[in-house]
Design a protein around this motif. Structure first.
Motif, PDB file in Angstrom:
ATOM      1  N   ARG A   1     -10.736  27.589  -1.080  1.00  0.00           N
ATOM      2  CA  ARG A   1     -10.411  26.158  -0.975  1.00  0.00           C
ATOM      3  C   ARG A   1      -9.125  25.955  -0.185  1.00  0.00           C
TER       4      ARG A   1
ATOM      5  N   ILE B   1      -9.831  26.364   3.497  1.00  0.00           N
ATOM      6  CA  ILE B   1     -10.519  25.190   4.058  1.00  0.00           C
ATOM      7  C   ILE B   1      -9.531  24.050   4.282  1.00  0.00           C
TER       8      ILE B   1
ATOM      9  N   ASP C   1     -18.439  21.132   9.128  1.00  0.00           N
ATOM     10  CA  ASP C   1     -18.650  22.120   8.058  1.00  0.00           C
ATOM     11  C   ASP C   1     -19.243  23.408   8.614  1.00  0.00           C
TER      12      ASP C   1
ATOM     13  N   ILE D   1     -16.471  25.375  10.207  1.00  0.00           N
ATOM     14  CA  ILE D   1     -15.619  25.993   9.179  1.00  0.00           C
ATOM     15  C   ILE D   1     -16.282  27.247   8.619  1.00  0.00           C
ATOM     16  N   VAL D   2     -17.605  27.185   8.448  1.00  0.00           N
ATOM     17  CA  VAL D   2     -18.339  28.359   7.968  1.00  0.00           C
ATOM     18  C   VAL D   2     -18.183  29.515   8.947  1.00  0.00           C
TER      19      VAL D   2
ATOM     20  N   LEU E   1     -14.632  30.980   8.699  1.00  0.00           N
ATOM     21  CA  LEU E   1     -14.435  31.747   7.473  1.00  0.00           C
ATOM     22  C   LEU E   1     -15.191  33.072   7.519  1.00  0.00           C
TER      23      LEU E   1
ATOM     24  N   ARG F   1     -22.827  26.717   3.942  1.00  0.00           N
ATOM     25  CA  ARG F   1     -22.345  25.412   4.384  1.00  0.00           C
ATOM     26  C   ARG F   1     -22.236  24.439   3.217  1.00  0.00           C
TER      27      ARG F   1
ATOM     28  N   THR G   1     -21.563  25.082   0.208  1.00  0.00           N
ATOM     29  CA  THR G   1     -20.380  25.409  -0.588  1.00  0.00           C
ATOM     30  C   THR G   1     -19.127  24.848   0.065  1.00  0.00           C
ATOM     31  N   VAL G   2     -19.049  24.936   1.394  1.00  0.00           N
ATOM     32  CA  VAL G   2     -17.908  24.350   2.111  1.00  0.00           C
ATOM     33  C   VAL G   2     -17.865  22.845   1.884  1.00  0.00           C
TER      34      VAL G   2
ATOM     35  N   TYR H   1     -16.596  22.149  -1.696  1.00  0.00           N
ATOM     36  CA  TYR H   1     -15.154  22.342  -1.825  1.00  0.00           C
ATOM     37  C   TYR H   1     -14.389  21.243  -1.095  1.00  0.00           C
ATOM     38  N   ARG H   2     -14.884  20.829   0.070  1.00  0.00           N
ATOM     39  CA  ARG H   2     -14.215  19.763   0.823  1.00  0.00           C
ATOM     40  C   ARG H   2     -14.233  18.449   0.047  1.00  0.00           C
TER      41      ARG H   2
END
Length: 507
Positions: free
Chosen positions: A449, A452, A468, A471-472, A475, A484, A486-487, A490-491
Motif C-alpha cells: 500500500r 502504491i 492501475d 502500477i501493476v 510493482l 490489478r 488488488t491494486v 488498495y487504492r
C-alpha cells in the motif's frame, strides 16, 4: 425394553473455566483505561486490597532486550529464549495454561505498620482540599466550569431559548436539537418527531426552518446540499445555476466538468468561480464545537534503540496497576472474626485478592513477551520504515512465544506500542502477505500500500498519470506479484481516485 431411572457414577476429564480463569482471560484483552476501571471496582469491593504508593519505582515494571539482553542487574529481564513459561494447548479454551504457567511469580504482599494497632491507620491530612468535595477545590471546579467551551447542543439550546418559540414549539425544537450529530446535521426523521409529539408535520417543518437560521450557518441541515444552500443563501450567492450544481455534486466529485457546464448552462470561467465558492463553504458547521474530551492514546509498551545494539522494550509503568494485599489488616480482622460466615467471606476476599494480583503480574509479563517477539519479527520496519514491514500472523508469534493464537490475539487487542516511528496498535504489525514475482521473500500488504501511494504521489513530478495496469507493471518489475483488482482495492482503501478522475482534476 422397560424404561426406568437409575444413578450412575462416571469418571471423565474436561476443561472447566472457573470465574477466576474467566477474569484472567478478560484482563488480557482490556486496554489500560478499561483495566483501571476494573481495578477501581475491585478496590471498592475488596477491603484487603490497597493501592501502592507511587513514590518509589513500580515493582511490576519489567524490561527486556531484543534480540540481545545485557542490562543492569536490578532490572527484571525476560529472555526470549525461555519457552517454558507458557504451554500451548490445541484447545481454544486452554487459555488457562497460557495465562498461568509454572513460573508465575509469588504474590506480593505488604504489611502496613501503624503507631497503635488498636487505633487503626492514621489519616494524612496534608493533601486535604486538593480533591473533589473540599472547599479549596470548589474554586477550581468553578473556574473549569466557566472556562469550558460550550458544546454544539448547548449553543443551539441557548439560541432556541431566545427564538420566541411557544411551549409546544420549544419542545419540538429540543427534540430536533437532540437529533443533531457532531457535524451539525439532523439525524432524526421529521415524521418520527411529529409522531412522537402528536402534532402536524407542518409544525415540525416550521420549527426546523427557524432552527436552520441559528449559528453557525448551515447547522441542522438534513443533507450536504441543503447545508451548502443555507450558507449560499446567507451570502446571497444562491441562483438557479448554483442550485443545479448542488443537485449534481456527484459529478463534481468525479470532476466531470463538461457535464456540469452543460447542466448549469455556464462557461468555464463561471463554473470555476462557482466551484471556488463551494470550496469556501463549511460542509461540517458543527465540527468547530468540542463534542467531548478527546482521549489521548497511552502506549502500553515503549521501544527505544539500545546503545549496545538491538532494541529495548519497556512496559509503561504508568499503565501498570499497583495494588497490594494488606496482610496486617487481614490478620487483625481474621482474629476478630466470630462467625463462620465472616471467616468464609474473609478467606474469599483473600483468595480473590491474591488471584487478581497474580493475574495482573502475569498479564504484564505476557504483554512484554509478545511485544518483544513482534519487535524481533519486525526489526526491518523499525530500522528502515514501512516498506520493510514483513508479513506476520498470529500463528507465527504464538509458536515463537509458546502460547495459543487466541491468547496472542487477546494480548494484542487495544494495546499500543510507542516506537521511534510513532505510536502503533500491536495489531498493526500483523499483515497479510503478497507473493513475490522473483521467488524471494513475500511482501506485506501494508508495504505494498505504501508503494502504491508513493507512486501516485510522484505523479506530479513525473507528469504521468498512472493507471492501475501501469502500477501493476511497475510493482511486478519491483518483484511484487499483484493483481490489478488488488491494486484497485488498495487504492480505494487509501481514498485515492482513479486515474481518470485524477486526470480531470489536473485540467
Amino acid at each position: 425394553m422397560a424404561l426406568g431411572q437409575r444413578l450412575e457414577l462416571k469418571q471423565g476429564q474436561g476443561l472447566v473455566i472457573t470465574p477466576q480463569l474467566q477474569q484472567a482471560i478478560k484482563l488480557l484483552q482490556l486496554s489500560n483505561l478499561e483495566l483501571e476501571a476494573v481495578i477501581e471496582a475491585e478496590l471498592e469491593r475488596n477491603p484487603l486490597l490497597q493501592r501502592e504508593d507511587g513514590d518509589g519505582p513500580a515493582e511490576s515494571a519489567q524490561e527486556i532486550d531484543a534480540p540481545a539482553a545485557d542490562t543492569a542487574d536490578e532490572r527484571r529481564e525476560l529472555e526470549l529464549s525461555d519457552r517454558d513459561t507458557m504451554v500451548a494447548n490445541n484447545d481454544l479454551d486452554a487459555n488457562a495454561s497460557d495465562v498461568y504457567g509454572d513460573d508465575t511469580p509469588t504474590v506480593r504482599e505488604r504489611e502496613t505498620s501503624h503507631a497503635d494497632d488498636s487505633e487503626g491507620p492514621m489519616v494524612d491530612w496534608s493533601k486535604a482540599g486538593k480533591g473533589g468535595g473540599g472547599f479549596d477545590g470548589d474554586d477550581e471546579t468553578l473556574e473549569r466550569a466557566l472556562t469550558r467551551e460550550k458544546t454544539l447542543h448547548e449553543h443551539l439550546t441557548d439560541q432556541a431559548l431566545i427564538a420566541h418559540f411557544s411551549a409546544p414549539e420549544m419542545a419540538i425544537a429540543q427534540i430536533l436539537i437532540d437529533g443533531v450529530d457532531e457535524g451539525g446535521y439532523m439525524r432524526v426523521a421529521l415524521e418520527e418527531v411529529a409522531d412522537r409529539m402528536g402534532c402536524e408535520l407542518a409544525l415540525v417543518e416550521k420549527v426546523l426552518a427557524t432552527c436552520q437560521g441559528f449559528e453557525p450557518t448551515g447547522v441542522m441541515a438534513t443533507s450536504v446540499p441543503e447545508c451548502l444552500r443555507l450558507q449560499l443563501v446567507e451570502r446571497n450567492r444562491f441562483d438557479p445555476a448554483m442550485a443545479v450544481l448542488l443537485d449534481n455534486l456527484e459529478l463534481l466529485a468525479r470532476r466531470d466538468l463538461s457535464a456540469l457546464r452543460k447542466l448549469c448552462g455556464v462557461d468555464d470561467e463561471d463554473l470555476a468561480e462557482m466551484i471556488s465558492e463551494l470550496k469556501s463553504l463549511n460542509p461540517r458547521p458543527g465540527a468547530q464545537f468540542d463534542s467531548g474530551p478527546s482521549q489521548t492514546v497511552v502506549p502500553d509498551v515503549f521501544v527505544r534503540p539500545d546503545p549496545a545494539g538491538g532494541w529495548r522494550i519497556d512496559l509503561n509503568s504508568d499503565t501498570l496497576p499497583r495494588i497490594l494485599v494488606d496482610q496486617k489488616y487481614q490478620a487483625r480482622v481474621q482474629a476478630s472474626a466470630r462467625s463462620e460466615s465472616e471467616k468464609t467471606y474473609l478467606n474469599e476476599c483473600m483468595n480473590q485478592a491474591n488471584w487478581l494480583i497474580k493475574s495482573l503480574d502475569q498479564r504484564a509479563r505476557t504483554i512484554l513477551k509478545v511485544s518483544a517477539e513482534i519487535v524481533r519479527q519486525q526489526d526491518g520496519f523499525f530500522v528502515y520504515g514501512v516498506e520493510y514491514l514483513r508479513p506476520l500472523n498470529l500463528k507465527t508469534v504464538a509458536e515463537a512465544v509458546g502460547m495459543h493464537e487466541s491468547t496472542v490475539s487477546r494480548v494484542t487487542s487495544n494495546k499500543y506500542i510507542a516506537t521511534p516511528r510513532g505510536v502503533f496498535e500491536l495489531k498493526f504489525f500483523f499483515t497479510s502477505s503478497i507473493a513475490s514475482s522473483d521467488g524471494t521473500a513475500a511482501h506485506s500488504a501494508e508495504s505494498v500500500r505504501h508503494k502504491i501511494k508513493s507512486l501516485i504521489d510522484g505523479e506530479k513530478a513525473s507528469g504521468e498519470i498512472l493507471s492501475d495496469d501501469r502500477i501493476v507493471e511497475i510493482l511486478k518489475e519491483a518483484g511484487v506479484d499483484i493483481a490489478r483488482r488488488t491494486v484497485a482495492k488498495y487504492r480505494e482503501a487509501l481514498r485515492i481516485p482513479s486515474s481518470v478522475e485524477r486526470k480531470r482534476a489536473i485540467r
